[in-house]
Design an enzyme around this catalytic site. Structure first.
Site, mmCIF file in Angstrom:
data_model
loop_
_atom_site.group_PDB
_atom_site.id
_atom_site.type_symbol
_atom_site.label_atom_id
_atom_site.label_comp_id
_atom_site.label_asym_id
_atom_site.label_seq_id
_atom_site.Cartn_x
_atom_site.Cartn_y
_atom_site.Cartn_z
ATOM 1 N N ARG A 564 0.832 -1.197 0.000
ATOM 2 C CA ARG A 564 0.000 0.000 0.000
ATOM 3 C C ARG A 564 0.870 1.252 0.000
ATOM 4 O O ARG A 564 1.942 1.268 0.598
ATOM 5 C CB ARG A 564 -0.900 0.027 1.241
ATOM 6 C CG ARG A 564 -1.863 -1.124 1.366
ATOM 7 C CD ARG A 564 -3.028 -1.070 0.453
ATOM 8 N NE ARG A 564 -3.778 0.165 0.528
ATOM 9 C CZ ARG A 564 -4.989 0.313 -0.022
ATOM 10 N NH1 ARG A 564 -5.572 -0.684 -0.664
ATOM 11 N NH2 ARG A 564 -5.601 1.456 0.068
ATOM 12 N N ILE A 565 0.377 2.279 -0.639
ATOM 13 C CA ILE A 565 1.099 3.533 -0.618
ATOM 14 C C ILE A 565 0.379 4.551 0.265
ATOM 15 O O ILE A 565 0.738 5.699 0.332
ATOM 16 C CB ILE A 565 1.256 4.097 -2.040
ATOM 17 C CG1 ILE A 565 -0.083 4.090 -2.738
ATOM 18 C CG2 ILE A 565 2.272 3.293 -2.814
ATOM 19 C CD1 ILE A 565 -0.070 4.735 -4.091
ATOM 20 N N ASP A 566 -0.675 4.097 0.918
ATOM 21 C CA ASP A 566 -1.359 4.997 1.837
ATOM 22 C C ASP A 566 -1.257 4.390 3.238
ATOM 23 O O ASP A 566 -0.535 3.439 3.454
ATOM 24 C CB ASP A 566 -2.824 5.188 1.423
ATOM 25 C CG ASP A 566 -3.529 3.855 1.207
ATOM 26 O OD1 ASP A 566 -2.969 2.810 1.591
ATOM 27 O OD2 ASP A 566 -4.636 3.862 0.656
ATOM 28 N N ASP A 567 -1.973 4.968 4.187
ATOM 29 C CA ASP A 567 -1.835 4.475 5.543
ATOM 30 C C ASP A 567 -2.797 3.354 5.872
ATOM 31 O O ASP A 567 -3.564 3.406 6.824
ATOM 32 C CB ASP A 567 -1.948 5.634 6.522
ATOM 33 C CG ASP A 567 -0.621 6.359 6.569
ATOM 34 O OD1 ASP A 567 0.397 5.665 6.696
ATOM 35 O OD2 ASP A 567 -0.608 7.584 6.435
#
Ligand code: WTA
Length: 698
Positions: A564-567
Site C-alpha cells: 500500500r502507498i497509503d496508511d
C-alpha cells in the site's frame, strides 16, 4: 463512549516509499541457494495445460483484446449464460461511465435496463436445469466430525424460507440487513435470501467488536440484524449475541437508533439457549421462526444497477467505508473470474478459507462458485484446531481440488513443520491460490513444493473490496508463474503504472497502480457518501481508478504488487487503517498522543508497532499497556491490536506539526542509521530519545 471518527488526516501521498517489496532480495537469495528452486519461472504441467480453459498466453491475449475492443460482445456473451428477466438495453453501450471528475460526477453502469436476480442465478437456475441434487455446500464444523452436506435444492429451500420470513418482518427491496455470523451454512444462505428479495446485505466479520458493529449498523441504518448465539472457534468461545446486544446499546446511545428485529441462530454446539440474554419482541430464534415458512419464495427482479450489498472496509482516513456493489456487473464479474482464474470444471471441489465477512468470502465462498454451480467447502474453525493438520485433513476428507487462502495462513503453518501437511493425502489438489497480501518467495515455494507436491499451479490473485473480484492474476494453464507475482490483468482490466508525477509509464517500471477503464465488478459508490467515493479513488489522478497500491512491471509484463502507498496496513490479510488504530489508542485517557506504523512480520506479513506518549506524570506499566491495547480490541477488534507498544517520550514532528512516520518506521525496524535527514523536525532531540528507548527495549 462515543463513536469516534478519526481525527488525524494523513494524505495518501504522504508516504512515498515502497513499503514492502514482495520479492525481497534476501528471500530471493535464499531460494536460489536451494537448487530445487532454480527452475523459475514455474510452468504448469502438460497435464494441467491439456484441460485448461485458457491454455496459452496467445489464447489469453486474443480474449483480452476482445474484452477491451468489444466489451459488449465479450461481457454480453458471459452475461447471456445467466437468466435475465428482461435483457439489458442492447441499443446502448453495454457500459456507460465517467471516471473524470472534471467532466462531472463519477459513475459506472453496466447492463443498464436489464433485470435479473443473483440468488435466482446462483440457486434456482441450477435446480431448474436438473442439478438440484448436486452438492452446493460441504460444511465442516469447528469440531472434527461435525459436518453437513447441502444440495442446491436444499439450499434453495432454506434460502426461500428465510426470504419469506424477512418479508414477513417487513423487509423490502433497498432495505439494509446486517449479517453478523460465523461460518455456518446459514451465512451464505442469509446473503442469498437478502439478494432474493432485493434487500442490501451488509456482512460484518464476526471478529469485529461491538463498537465496530454499531458503527456499521448506524452508518447504513439496518433495521434487521441476523446473528447467532455464539460460536466456538478452536478452543475459544465467541459470544456473538452478547456482542450484538452491546452494539445495539451503543446504537441507541450514539445514534438514537433501535433496530427492530434480531434473528438469532441457535448454535447450541457453542452455547445453550438459556445462557443467551434476550429482549422479547426484538430477539427471535431463527430455527423457531423460519421453519414454518414456505419453501418457495418469489424473486424480486432487480435492475442491473440496483444495489446488491455493502461491505465496510478500512480506508487511510476516516470512518470505515461502506463499499457498494450492484447486481448485474458484480454477478457477471464474480462468476467469470471464478471460472477462469480457478480454471473451474464441473466436479471440482472448491475451498476458499476466507470468511464471508470479507470480500473474498463474498465473491469466492458465496457468489462466484454458486453462480457456476460449484461445490464449496466452508469451515467454521481455525487451521490449528485440534492440531495444525486440520486444513490438510479437510482437503483429504472432501477431496478438495482447488484451495484458496491467504499467505499469512501459509506462513504460520509452514513454521510448524511439514509433517502436519504430509500426514494427509493432497492427491486431489489440482490448483492452489492466494489472496489478500503479497506472498513472499519462501512461502510461495513451500506452498508449491510441500502443499501442492510441485504439481499445482498457484494463482496469486490481486484485488480489493472495491474491485469486487480478481483483477490481476495468473490464468493457471496459460503462462509460467513467478513466485510473488500476480502476473497479468484479467479480461477487461486495464492497469496503468504512474510515476510520482502521475505520468503513465511503459515497459518495465515501478509506480502507482491505477486502472483506466471500468470493469463490470467495480464498486459504484460508498454508501451514503458518493463524494467520498470520488475523492478517495478518483481525485489523485483524474480519469482513472486509483488503487492505493504500488507495483512494478518486469520485462515479461508481469506485475508484482509492492504494498500500500497509503496508511492502510495489511495484518494477516486484514485491511486496517492506521488512522483508526491511532484513534483507538488515543481514546485511552492517559494517552497524550499515539502513532502507529507497520513493521514486517514473519507470519502476519505486516504487524503494527505503536508509539504512545503518555500524559505528563503517568508512569508506564504493563497493566497500562494492556489497557491501551484493550482500547484497540474494543474499538476495532483483536486483529488490530499492535504487537508492540513503545512508550515514547515524544513523536518526531515537522514544524508544521506533521508526524514523520518515515522516521518512526525506521526506528520500529531498528534501522537507526537510515533515519535520513532530521533537520526539518521541530525538535530533533526526540529522535535520539526514541532511538535510545528503542535500544533499551531490545
Ligand atoms: C492487498 C482483499 C499483494 C492490496 C481481496 C490491496 C494484495 C488490499 C493481494 C485489498 C495480492 C490483496 N498481492 N497484495 N495478491 N491481494 N492485496 O480490500 O494491498 O481486503 O489493496 O481485498 O490487499 O484488501 P481487501
Amino acid at each position: 463512549t462515543t463513536l469516534r471518527h478519526v481525527k488525524k488526516s494523513v494524505t495518501a501521498m504522504d508516504v512515498k516509499i515502497w513499503q514492502q517489496p514482495a520479492l525481497g532480495k534476501r528471500e530471493e537469495a535464499a531460494a536460489q541457494e536451494n537448487p530445487e528452486h532454480l527452475k523459475l519461472p514455474v510452468s504448469p504441467s502438460r497435464e494441467f495445460v491439456s484441460r485448461a480453459l485458457v491454455s496459452s498466453r496467445k489464447q489469453y491475449e486474443k480474449m483480452y483484446e476482445q474484452s477491451m475492443n468489444d466489451p459488449a460482445r465479450f461481457w454480453g456473451s458471459f452475461a447471456n449464460d445467466f437468466h435475465w428477466e428482461r435483457k439489458w438495453d442492447t441499443t446502448k453501450p453495454i457500459c456507460r461511465y465517467n471516471f473524470d471528475l472534471q467532466k462531472g460526477p463519477v459513475f459506472v453502469e453496466w447492463f443498464k435496463g436489464g433485470y435479473t436476480n443473483i440468488c435466482y442465478n446462483a440457486l434456482d437456475k441450477h435446480v431448474l436445469e436438473g442439478r438440484g441434487n448436486s452438492t452446493a455446500l460441504l460444511w465442516e464444523g469447528n469440531d472434527v466430525g461435525s459436518q453437513k452436506r447441502i444440495t442446491y435444492s436444499d439450499m434453495l429451500k432454506q434460502t426461500c424460507q428465510l426470504a419469506n420470513y424477512l418479508r414477513q418482518r417487513g423487509v423490502k427491496k433497498g432495505d439494509r440487513v446486517c449479517i453478523y455470523m460465523p461460518m455456518v451454512p446459514e451465512l451464505p444462505i442469509a446473503m442469498l435470501a437478502c439478494a432474493r428479495i432485493g434487500a442490501i446485505h451488509s456482512v460484518v466479520f464476526a471478529g469485529y467488536s461491538a463498537e465496530s458493529l454499531a458503527g456499521r449498523i448506524l452508518d447504513c441504518q439496518s433495521e434487521v440484524i441476523l446473528s447467532c448465539s455464539g460460536v466456538q472457534r478452536g478452543n475459544k468461545l465467541l459470544p456473538l449475541k452478547k456482542i450484538v446486544d452491546d452494539a445495539l446499546q451503543l446504537c441507541i446511545h450514539q445514534g438514537n437508533f433501535r433496530p427492530g428485529t434480531c434473528l438469532i441462530l441457535d448454535n447450541n454446539r457453542a452455547l445453550p439457549r438459556n445462557k443467551v440474554s434476550w429482549v422479547p419482541g426484538r430477539d427471535l430464534w431463527w430455527q423457531d421462526e423460519v421453519k414454518s415458512c414456505n419453501t418457495e419464495a418469489s424473486v424480486e427482479w432487480m435492475e442491473a444497477e440496483d444495489p446488491l450489498f455493502l461491505l465496510y472496509t478500512s480506508g487511510s482516513t476516516g470512518k470505515p467505508k461502506g463499499v457498494l456493489h450492484t447486481v448485474g456487473g458484480y454477478m457477471v464479474y464474480a462468476a467469470v473470474t471464478f471460472k477462469f482464474v480457478f480454471d473451474y470444471h464441473p466436479g471440482d471441489i472448491f475451498w476458499c478459507t476466507a470468511d464471508c465477512g470479507w470480500i473474498t468470502g463474498h465473491t469466492y465462498v458465496a457468489y462466484g462458485p454458486l453462480l457456476n454451480g460449484a461445490t464449496v467447502v466452508i469451515f467454521e474453525g481455525v487451521p490449528t484446531y485440534p492440531d495444525p493438520s486440520r486444513w490438510w485433513q479437510i482437503i483429504e476428507k472432501y477431496g478438495v481440488t482447488t484451495f484458496y487462502t491467504a499467505p499469512t495462513g501459509i506462513r504460520s503453518l509452514e513454521a510448524l513443520g511439514d509433517q502436519y501437511v504430509t500426514k494427509h493425502s493432497r492427491s486431489s489438489l489440482r490448483l492452489l491460490g492466494t489472496v489478500g497480501e503479497a506472498i513472499n518467495v519462501k512461502a510461495w515455494l513451500w506452498y508449491h513444493r510441500v502443499v501442492g507436491e510441485g504439481r499445482c499451479p498457484i494463482v496469486d490473485t490481486w484485488w480489493q473490496t472495491e474491485t469486487g473480484a480478481t483483477m490481476i492474476s495468473p490464468l493457471p494453464g496459460a503462462w509460467p508463474l513467478k513466485p510473488g507475482s500476480a502476473t497479468l490483468p484479467f479480461f477487461g482490466v486495464q492497469p496503468v503504472i504512474l510515476d510520482q508525477q502521475g505520468k503513465e509509464q511503459d515497459g518495465p517500471c515501478e509506480g502507482y497502480l491505477c486502472i483506466k477503464k471500468p470493469w463490470p465488478g467495480i464498486a459504484r459508490s460508498l454508501y451514503g457518501d458518493h463524494k467520498r467515493f470520488e475523492e478517495t479513488y478518483f481525485r489523485t489522478w483524474l480519469g482513472m481508478y486509483v488503487t492505493g497500491d504500488g507495483c512494478r512491471r518486469d520485462p515479461d509484463g508481469y506485475i508484482t504488487l509492492t504494498g500500500r502507498i497509503d496508511d492502510v496496513v495489511n495484518v494477516s490479510g486484514h485491511r486496517i487503517s492506521i488512522g483508526e488504530v491511532e484513534s483507538a489508542l488515543d481514546s485511552h485517557p492517559q494517552c497524550a498522543e499515539a502513532s502507529a506504523v507497520a513493521v514486517d512480520h514473519d507470519v502476519k506479513g505486516q504487524g503494527l508497532y505503536a508509539f504512545v506518549v503518555l500524559v505528563d506524570g503517568v508512569t508506564p506499566s504493563d497493566a497500562l499497556k494492556k489497557e491501551i491495547m484493550d482500547c484497540v480490541r474494543r474499538e476495532i477488534g483483536s486483529f488490530a491490536v499492535p504487537e508492540v507498544i513503545h512508550w515514547a517520550p515524544g513523536l518526531p514532528k515537522t514544524r508544521s506539526g506533521k508526524i514523520m512516520r518515515r522516521i518512526l518506521r525506521k526506528i520500529a525496524a531498528n534501522q537507526f542509521d537510515e533515519l535520513g535527514d532530521t533537520s526539518s523536525l521541530a525538535d530533533p532531540a526526540v529522535v535520539e530519545q526514541l532511538v535510545d528507548s528503542k535500544r533499551s527495549m531490545r
